[in-house]
Write a protein that holds these residues in place. Structure first.
Motif, PDB file in Angstrom:
ATOM      1  N   PHE A 170       0.830  -1.206   0.000  1.00  0.00           N
ATOM      2  CA  PHE A 170       0.000   0.000   0.000  1.00  0.00           C
ATOM      3  C   PHE A 170       0.860   1.249   0.000  1.00  0.00           C
ATOM      4  CE2 PHE A 170      -2.219  -3.343   2.429  1.00  0.00           C
ATOM      5  CZ  PHE A 170      -3.015  -3.740   1.390  1.00  0.00           C
ATOM      6  N   ASP A 178      -9.191   3.648  -4.278  1.00  0.00           N
ATOM      7  CA  ASP A 178     -10.359   2.863  -3.893  1.00  0.00           C
ATOM      8  C   ASP A 178     -10.246   1.488  -4.550  1.00  0.00           C
ATOM      9  OD1 ASP A 178     -13.163   2.279  -3.038  1.00  0.00           O
ATOM     10  OD2 ASP A 178     -13.109   4.430  -2.621  1.00  0.00           O
ATOM     11  N   ASP A 179     -11.312   0.674  -4.452  1.00  0.00           N
ATOM     12  CA  ASP A 179     -11.254  -0.635  -5.097  1.00  0.00           C
ATOM     13  C   ASP A 179     -11.158  -0.507  -6.616  1.00  0.00           C
ATOM     14  OD1 ASP A 179     -11.758  -2.651  -2.843  1.00  0.00           O
ATOM     15  OD2 ASP A 179     -13.302  -1.149  -2.511  1.00  0.00           O
ATOM     16  N   TYR A 211     -17.745   4.463  -2.098  1.00  0.00           N
ATOM     17  CA  TYR A 211     -16.296   4.614  -1.950  1.00  0.00           C
ATOM     18  C   TYR A 211     -15.855   4.158  -0.556  1.00  0.00           C
ATOM     19  CZ  TYR A 211     -16.951   7.368  -6.166  1.00  0.00           C
ATOM     20  OH  TYR A 211     -17.272   7.768  -7.429  1.00  0.00           O
ATOM     21  N   ARG A 212     -14.568   4.244  -0.339  1.00  0.00           N
ATOM     22  CA  ARG A 212     -14.038   3.859   0.981  1.00  0.00           C
ATOM     23  C   ARG A 212     -14.118   5.015   1.980  1.00  0.00           C
ATOM     24  NH1 ARG A 212      -8.350   0.894  -0.853  1.00  0.00           N
ATOM     25  NH2 ARG A 212      -9.321  -0.860  -1.939  1.00  0.00           N
ATOM     26  N   ASP A 213     -14.388   6.190   1.510  1.00  0.00           N
ATOM     27  CA  ASP A 213     -14.209   7.367   2.366  1.00  0.00           C
ATOM     28  C   ASP A 213     -15.509   7.950   2.919  1.00  0.00           C
ATOM     29  OD1 ASP A 213     -15.271   8.471   0.106  1.00  0.00           O
ATOM     30  OD2 ASP A 213     -13.590   9.835  -0.299  1.00  0.00           O
ATOM     31  N   MET A 244     -17.613   1.111   1.332  1.00  0.00           N
ATOM     32  CA  MET A 244     -17.542  -0.318   1.017  1.00  0.00           C
ATOM     33  C   MET A 244     -16.160  -0.681   0.482  1.00  0.00           C
ATOM     34  SD  MET A 244     -20.025  -2.517  -1.507  1.00  0.00           S
ATOM     35  CE  MET A 244     -21.490  -2.878  -0.577  1.00  0.00           C
ATOM     36  N   ILE A 245     -15.741  -1.937   0.768  1.00  0.00           N
ATOM     37  CA  ILE A 245     -14.448  -2.458   0.304  1.00  0.00           C
ATOM     38  C   ILE A 245     -14.585  -3.974   0.252  1.00  0.00           C
ATOM     39  CG2 ILE A 245     -13.476  -2.670   2.654  1.00  0.00           C
ATOM     40  CD1 ILE A 245     -10.824  -1.536   1.535  1.00  0.00           C
ATOM     41  N   ASP A 246     -13.803  -4.629  -0.582  1.00  0.00           N
ATOM     42  CA  ASP A 246     -13.848  -6.102  -0.524  1.00  0.00           C
ATOM     43  C   ASP A 246     -12.680  -6.623   0.307  1.00  0.00           C
ATOM     44  OD1 ASP A 246     -11.845  -5.646  -2.477  1.00  0.00           O
ATOM     45  OD2 ASP A 246     -12.244  -7.571  -3.419  1.00  0.00           O
ATOM     46  N   ASP A 264      -7.260  -8.587   1.419  1.00  0.00           N
ATOM     47  CA  ASP A 264      -6.031  -8.632   2.219  1.00  0.00           C
ATOM     48  C   ASP A 264      -6.260  -8.968   3.689  1.00  0.00           C
ATOM     49  OD1 ASP A 264      -4.287  -7.910   0.088  1.00  0.00           O
ATOM     50  OD2 ASP A 264      -5.022  -5.866   0.250  1.00  0.00           O
ATOM     51  N   SER A 306      -6.977  -5.175   7.813  1.00  0.00           N
ATOM     52  CA  SER A 306      -6.393  -4.282   6.816  1.00  0.00           C
ATOM     53  C   SER A 306      -7.479  -3.455   6.113  1.00  0.00           C
ATOM     54  CB  SER A 306      -5.602  -5.134   5.820  1.00  0.00           C
ATOM     55  OG  SER A 306      -5.281  -4.418   4.680  1.00  0.00           O
ATOM     56  N   HIS A 348      -8.281   0.629   6.079  1.00  0.00           N
ATOM     57  CA  HIS A 348      -8.475   1.430   4.860  1.00  0.00           C
ATOM     58  C   HIS A 348      -9.687   2.348   4.986  1.00  0.00           C
ATOM     59  CE1 HIS A 348      -5.434   0.156   2.109  1.00  0.00           C
ATOM     60  NE2 HIS A 348      -5.753  -1.126   2.184  1.00  0.00           N
ATOM     61  N   GLN A 395      -9.439   6.467   5.304  1.00  0.00           N
ATOM     62  CA  GLN A 395      -9.988   7.289   4.223  1.00  0.00           C
ATOM     63  C   GLN A 395     -11.237   8.043   4.669  1.00  0.00           C
ATOM     64  OE1 GLN A 395      -9.901   6.003   0.196  1.00  0.00           O
ATOM     65  NE2 GLN A 395      -8.240   4.553   0.514  1.00  0.00           N
TER      66      GLN A 395
END
Lengths: 349, 349
Positions: free
Chosen positions: A18, A41-42, B160-162, B236-238, B241, B245, B249, B253
């Motif tokens: 990262f 982002d993803d 998004y992640r943020d 949202m994130i998948d 890792d 982790s 993220h 963010q």
């Protein structure tokens, strides 16, 4: 070469995956209005509104596509972007974004990757494309670069390989074969260096050829040039694998034949003199040497007057009935069937 | 494994680069209305009309991301697609196209690549994505797969992640850690096999874990499920890792903290019993093991009733002020700071 240029060596593992992406892309700015969300982002989010999206991808492998013995990493980064942008140009589209994935073995310090990314950033700036995504990971051997290029165009602008008609003219931009001869010069110097590491190569006679090999450019200007001339090509492809291979692609997909004229091939004087020095037939190289990244296209015969005498374009042949086949017409007026002998990454050495 | 399954070996060089792409993708059909022009030109042409385009890319390297000793090529092809499609799902977008680039050393016969492409085709069918481009080339060592996944979504759907807020709930789909334990089981069997090649492994106790490792699925259903529940996740994130982790993220963010509850982690019974057998702490694996490809997201606390008791989702924690930090609350009610110890392809072994 890496050792000489980078006395300081930071292990990539110190930064982690990262940290590495963030570090390498931190200075990359966003230039395209279609880039809605970039790295971080993803996935990246793009917005092409009423335009079509054009996507192409390429994989570059050390020892197969490039040799770091004479390819500086900065040039490699630049060229990797160019090769992909060229595919977007070959659709008569405007390049807008790229994603860059890199895998490296642990022999590469961080400073080497930074060099590579300087070249990537330079090309991104030159071609006005945003770097919107990517992946960095380790490899078992060598450097691997995977780039996906994205572009935009109106539906009616996009030019495919299958639109050539049997009366069309065949046109090429720039000149041919120089990148291949640049590679021959570099290979020779590498061998000289291996025998005598103290030899100082004098490459002044080959500057153009070497530049064509190490720092090729994609013809993003052609779209604008043709637009100004009010020419819509009927088919188009970029010359990555060699002229004859690309002509055959257009002919097969368009179901036409082609007559290519040896005396019309645009060759640079430095290319001709170097072929003589190497005792290689210049026509053979012009037809089969790859990596020129010029554009090859067909135009309606009625557009001939618009393009005649234009220094950017050479009319090198004309299409014909599919049954007539694909031929080179030599200076001696003999007909030789063209074969796809272009550069092939899967060929066994 | 390759030799056993493929008594017939066709050299890839026999086909050449162009023949190979055509051969491997000849049965791939086009399903998405947004695919305007697929494989066979310099680039694919896509048309997302008024939707946004979502793009993600990943590089998979033999010996780093997969081991062909226990990963059948068909499964690898499937998983390579899933990993990328998962990134599109993690944006709350609909996957629509992929490009697939492959580099192989000459130890791979054509039949091995065909196996790989059977898996790619299967995943493309399952996830309703079109394979619209790619590149095949040779590698100096091993198999390299580079996939770019493309998707579409309305601007207001994209997550998004943020976007997590400090009062949001943290939700995860499915269960955690099984893919990692599947890998442990396979690694153990590989070692047994190396000592005694005649041993017949009995893997009945680990079927779920092995499937999670060898044939993971991307949660393309979650977008539809959330839409039906009228929930728009705030971030949202998948989980590629590892949970911890990914939480970090989102927190970084979104500039929030998080409390994750050990007793809320969704664990499969087979996962728990195998952790016991291997004498590994199940919470550690659930938090740090990667490759589950579940989705992790945050929702507004007012949406809790909509999601409560839904078997697809587990509320595993809540966000908080950034200054409170990111913690695991154990069953014993102690607070442990979460660290990103997830799987890292750049880690030195």
């Amino acid at each position: 070469m890496i050792e000489d240029k980078n006395p300081q060596r930071t292990s990539i593992a110190q930064l982690g995956e990262f940290g590495l992406i963030t570090h390498l892309t931190k200075d990359f700015d966003i230039k395209q209005p279609s880039t809605f969300k970039s790295i971080g982002d993803d996935a990246a989010v793009l917005d092409f509104k009423d335009k079509k999206t054009v996507v192409s991808t390429d994989l570059l492998i050390e020892g197969v596509h490039f040799d770091l013995a004479y390819m500086p990493l900065k040039h490699l980064g630049y060229k990797a972007v160019v090769v992909n942008v060229s595919d977007i140009c070959a659709m008569n589209a405007k390049p807008t974004q790229i994603t860059v994935s890199i895998a490296v073995s642990n022999r590469f310090p961080l400073e080497a990757l930074e060099e590579l990314y300087v070249g990537i950033a330079l090309a991104a700036k030159e071609y006005n494309v945003d770097v919107v995504g990517g992946d960095t990971t380790s490899s078992q051997k060598g450097l691997i670069i995977s780039i996906t290029a994205i572009g935009e165009a109106d539906a009616e602008e996009i030019t495919y390989r299958d639109g050539a008609k049997k009366t069309d003219l065949l046109v090429v931009t720039g000149d041919l074969g120089a990148a291949y001869m640049g590679l021959q010069v570099l290979e020779r110097e590498k061998q000289v260096f291996q025998v005598n590491p103290n030899s100082q190569p004098d490459l002044d006679l080959y500057t153009y050829l070497i530049e064509r090999q190490l720092k090729p450019e994609a013809r993003k200007d052609v779209r604008t040039l043709l637009h100004a001339l009010e020419i819509k090509p009927t088919s188009m492809i970029d010359i990555s694998d060699g002229l004859s291979s690309e002509i055959i692609h257009i002919c097969k997909q368009s179901k036409v034949g082609c007559n290519l004229y040896e005396d019309k091939l645009p060759l640079d004087p430095q290319f001709i003199s170097t072929c003589e020095e190497f005792n290689i037939d210049s026509t053979t190289v012009a037809i089969n040497g790859g990596e020129d990244y010029e554009l090859l296209f067909t135009i309606d015969i009625n557009d001939f007057d618009k393009i005649k005498g234009n220094p950017h374009f050479s009319v090198i042949g004309h299409m014909c009935e599919e049954s007539e086949g694909i031929h080179l017409i030599t200076r001696a007026d003999t007909k030789i069937a063209l074969k796809a002998r272009g550069w092939n990454a899967l060929q066994e050495e």
